[in-house]
Design a protein around this motif. Structure first.
Motif, PDB file in Angstrom:
ATOM      1  N   ILE A  59       5.838 -23.853 -59.353  1.00  0.00           N
ATOM      2  CA  ILE A  59       6.341 -24.249 -60.662  1.00  0.00           C
ATOM      3  C   ILE A  59       6.638 -25.740 -60.569  1.00  0.00           C
ATOM      4  CG2 ILE A  59       8.215 -23.976 -62.326  1.00  0.00           C
ATOM      5  CD1 ILE A  59       8.407 -21.035 -61.420  1.00  0.00           C
ATOM      6  N   MET A  60       5.932 -26.532 -61.387  1.00  0.00           N
ATOM      7  CA  MET A  60       5.983 -27.982 -61.220  1.00  0.00           C
ATOM      8  C   MET A  60       6.166 -28.693 -62.558  1.00  0.00           C
ATOM      9  SD  MET A  60       2.845 -28.545 -58.511  1.00  0.00           S
ATOM     10  CE  MET A  60       3.431 -30.179 -58.061  1.00  0.00           C
ATOM     11  N   PRO A  61       6.852 -29.842 -62.538  1.00  0.00           N
ATOM     12  CA  PRO A  61       6.915 -30.678 -63.747  1.00  0.00           C
ATOM     13  C   PRO A  61       5.543 -31.259 -64.044  1.00  0.00           C
ATOM     14  CG  PRO A  61       8.608 -31.309 -62.146  1.00  0.00           C
ATOM     15  CD  PRO A  61       7.645 -30.411 -61.440  1.00  0.00           C
ATOM     16  N   ILE A  62       5.148 -31.200 -65.292  1.00  0.00           N
ATOM     17  CA  ILE A  62       3.821 -31.672 -65.664  1.00  0.00           C
ATOM     18  C   ILE A  62       3.702 -33.195 -65.541  1.00  0.00           C
ATOM     19  CG2 ILE A  62       4.257 -32.005 -68.126  1.00  0.00           C
ATOM     20  CD1 ILE A  62       1.520 -30.682 -68.632  1.00  0.00           C
ATOM     21  N   ILE A  63       4.838 -33.883 -65.518  1.00  0.00           N
ATOM     22  CA  ILE A  63       4.845 -35.339 -65.561  1.00  0.00           C
ATOM     23  C   ILE A  63       4.037 -35.973 -64.429  1.00  0.00           C
ATOM     24  CG2 ILE A  63       6.973 -35.627 -64.203  1.00  0.00           C
ATOM     25  CD1 ILE A  63       6.052 -37.633 -67.358  1.00  0.00           C
ATOM     26  N   GLY A  64       3.961 -35.313 -63.280  1.00  0.00           N
ATOM     27  CA  GLY A  64       3.235 -35.890 -62.158  1.00  0.00           C
ATOM     28  C   GLY A  64       1.841 -35.339 -61.943  1.00  0.00           C
ATOM     29  N   LEU A  65       1.317 -34.603 -62.950  1.00  0.00           N
ATOM     30  CA  LEU A  65       0.057 -33.885 -62.749  1.00  0.00           C
ATOM     31  C   LEU A  65      -1.085 -34.352 -63.654  1.00  0.00           C
ATOM     32  CD1 LEU A  65       1.521 -30.257 -62.570  1.00  0.00           C
ATOM     33  CD2 LEU A  65       1.179 -31.873 -60.686  1.00  0.00           C
ATOM     34  N   LYS A  66      -0.877 -35.434 -64.375  1.00  0.00           N
ATOM     35  CA  LYS A  66      -1.836 -35.854 -65.393  1.00  0.00           C
ATOM     36  C   LYS A  66      -3.260 -35.974 -64.845  1.00  0.00           C
ATOM     37  CE  LYS A  66      -2.521 -39.440 -68.939  1.00  0.00           C
ATOM     38  NZ  LYS A  66      -3.814 -40.014 -68.568  1.00  0.00           N
ATOM     39  N   ASN A  67      -3.444 -36.731 -63.793  1.00  0.00           N
ATOM     40  CA  ASN A  67      -4.795 -36.970 -63.255  1.00  0.00           C
ATOM     41  C   ASN A  67      -5.426 -35.686 -62.723  1.00  0.00           C
ATOM     42  OD1 ASN A  67      -4.598 -39.691 -63.877  1.00  0.00           O
ATOM     43  ND2 ASN A  67      -3.808 -40.230 -61.856  1.00  0.00           N
ATOM     44  N   GLU A  68      -4.629 -34.879 -62.038  1.00  0.00           N
ATOM     45  CA  GLU A  68      -5.162 -33.646 -61.442  1.00  0.00           C
ATOM     46  C   GLU A  68      -5.548 -32.634 -62.520  1.00  0.00           C
ATOM     47  OE1 GLU A  68      -3.007 -35.899 -58.477  1.00  0.00           O
ATOM     48  OE2 GLU A  68      -2.417 -35.215 -60.474  1.00  0.00           O
ATOM     49  N   LEU A  69      -4.801 -32.580 -63.598  1.00  0.00           N
ATOM     50  CA  LEU A  69      -5.141 -31.681 -64.702  1.00  0.00           C
ATOM     51  C   LEU A  69      -6.403 -32.141 -65.412  1.00  0.00           C
ATOM     52  CD1 LEU A  69      -1.577 -31.047 -66.199  1.00  0.00           C
ATOM     53  CD2 LEU A  69      -3.022 -29.367 -65.029  1.00  0.00           C
ATOM     54  N   GLU A  70      -6.520 -33.446 -65.619  1.00  0.00           N
ATOM     55  CA  GLU A  70      -7.705 -33.981 -66.287  1.00  0.00           C
ATOM     56  C   GLU A  70      -8.962 -33.780 -65.454  1.00  0.00           C
ATOM     57  OE1 GLU A  70      -6.742 -38.038 -67.185  1.00  0.00           O
ATOM     58  OE2 GLU A  70      -5.622 -37.508 -69.005  1.00  0.00           O
ATOM     59  N   ARG A  71      -8.837 -33.890 -64.125  1.00  0.00           N
ATOM     60  CA  ARG A  71     -10.001 -33.681 -63.246  1.00  0.00           C
ATOM     61  C   ARG A  71     -10.315 -32.209 -63.041  1.00  0.00           C
ATOM     62  NH1 ARG A  71      -7.532 -37.760 -59.827  1.00  0.00           N
ATOM     63  NH2 ARG A  71      -6.835 -36.057 -58.490  1.00  0.00           N
ATOM     64  N   GLY A  72      -9.365 -31.331 -63.326  1.00  0.00           N
ATOM     65  CA  GLY A  72      -9.563 -29.903 -63.102  1.00  0.00           C
ATOM     66  C   GLY A  72      -9.166 -29.447 -61.718  1.00  0.00           C
ATOM     67  N   ASP A  73      -8.550 -30.333 -60.912  1.00  0.00           N
ATOM     68  CA  ASP A  73      -8.091 -29.941 -59.576  1.00  0.00           C
ATOM     69  C   ASP A  73      -6.958 -28.927 -59.675  1.00  0.00           C
ATOM     70  OD1 ASP A  73      -9.875 -31.736 -58.480  1.00  0.00           O
ATOM     71  OD2 ASP A  73      -8.405 -33.353 -58.329  1.00  0.00           O
ATOM     72  N   LEU A  74      -6.145 -29.067 -60.702  1.00  0.00           N
ATOM     73  CA  LEU A  74      -5.044 -28.148 -60.942  1.00  0.00           C
ATOM     74  C   LEU A  74      -5.202 -27.527 -62.326  1.00  0.00           C
ATOM     75  CD1 LEU A  74      -1.982 -30.178 -59.584  1.00  0.00           C
ATOM     76  CD2 LEU A  74      -3.119 -28.240 -58.482  1.00  0.00           C
TER      77      LEU A  74
END
Length: 307
Positions: free
Chosen positions: A239-254
């Motif tokens: 369970i993670m704050p989305i604030i630090g995941l922008k690049n990984e979400l956009e790339r599909g890594d997460l």
């Protein structure tokens, strides 16, 4: 005594790092240059400042006492510099902040323009976990803190900077394994936790408790980046704050795993002690935040609204 401010600065770095090599790296100096300055300072005292046992450098009791005094001397010198700039009409001084670790994705964007507009301000920002941030507040060691959960046992004033959203996160292969309607699935897969004292861990544990869940396997890592990389590698979920995941979400890594009860929402708060006498620099920064936070949110964090 003929020690110099430069020697005191170097000695304080040695005390801080407990290492001549690390002090040299921190100061962008060579190791021999740092060793020479330490020797010149030591030559002015009959009592050792440091000692080497095995291959480890230790600061003596006398050395620690000298370090305390040296810090006071350098603080007074800094005050002279700040006052000189103030008389010239330049806002100057030190701005001190303590930021929870995930807040490193937030705070720089609320500082950059202010610091660029006020070149006379020195920033001291400690990025650590929630427990240490709260300790800094209680001890009145800082001007402001950035937290995502307001401590309930300290009288504080606060400004909301940004909404904070937390999601159940897995890597690109994890999403297909989970039945989104069945919370019990969390019992079957390993969850990756932050360390004790982390606000993110507290949110995770509260969610599990409220829903009567307990992970079959639990792992603990000591930084948001470490958790992120472990999830990407497929070691588990978190369970993670989305604030630090922008690049990984956009790339599909997460991937965000759609699950009942998510996102868990709170806010990013800039907080300071109630009735604290703010310095001119702190007052100026607070005024800047109140005037500019909506513009900064729109410029840098509007992407969060997409999730």
């Amino acid at each position: 005594m003929h020690y110099t401010l430069h020697q005191l600065q170097i000695f304080l770095k040695i005390v801080e790092n407990k290492s001549i090599t690390k002090a040299a790296e921190s100061l962008n100096l060579t190791q021999p240059a740092v060793s020479i300055q330490l020797k010149k300072l030591q030559d002015q005292f009959d009592i050792p400042l440091t000692e080497v046992i095995g291959r480890q450098l230790y600061i003596t009791h006398f050395g620690n006492e000298i370090a305390i005094t040296a810090q006071k001397v350098l603080d007074e010198v800094a005050t002279i510099t700040y006052k000189s700039k103030t008389f010239k009409g330049i806002l100057s001084g030190k701005l001190t902040l303590s930021v929870v670790s995930t807040g490193k994705y937030v705070m720089p964007y609320f500082l950059s323009d202010f610091l660029n507009q006020n070149k006379g301000i020195d920033l001291v920002m400690d990025v650590t976990n929630k427990s240490k941030v709260v300790k800094s507040l209680v001890n009145n060691e800082i001007d402001f803190a950035l937290v995502s959960i307001l401590p309930d046992d300290i009288q504080l004033q606060s400004e909301i900077l940004l909404e904070n959203k937390l999601y159940l996160i897995g890597n690109h292969t994890a999403v297909s394994k989970i039945n989104n309607d069945d919370l019990d699935v969390i019992n079957e897969y390993p969850l990756i936790y932050r360390e004790e004292g982390s606000a993110t861990r507290l949110v995770m544990e509260n969610y599990l408790y409220r829903n009567g869940l307990q992970s079959a396997k639990k792992m603990q890592l000591t930084s948001n980046e470490a958790v992120k990389q472990a999830v990407i590698a497929g070691i588990g979920y978190s369970i993670m704050p989305i604030i630090g995941l922008k690049n990984e979400l956009e790339r599909g890594d997460l991937k965000i795993i759609e699950m009942k009860g998510f996102p868990i929402k709170s806010n990013w708060y800039l907080v300071w002690l109630k009735n604290k006498s703010l310095s001119p620099v702190a007052e100026a920064y607070l005024s800047y935040i109140r005037d500019e936070k909506s513009k900064l949110k729109s410029a840098y964090f509007s992407w969060i609204d997409n999730y």
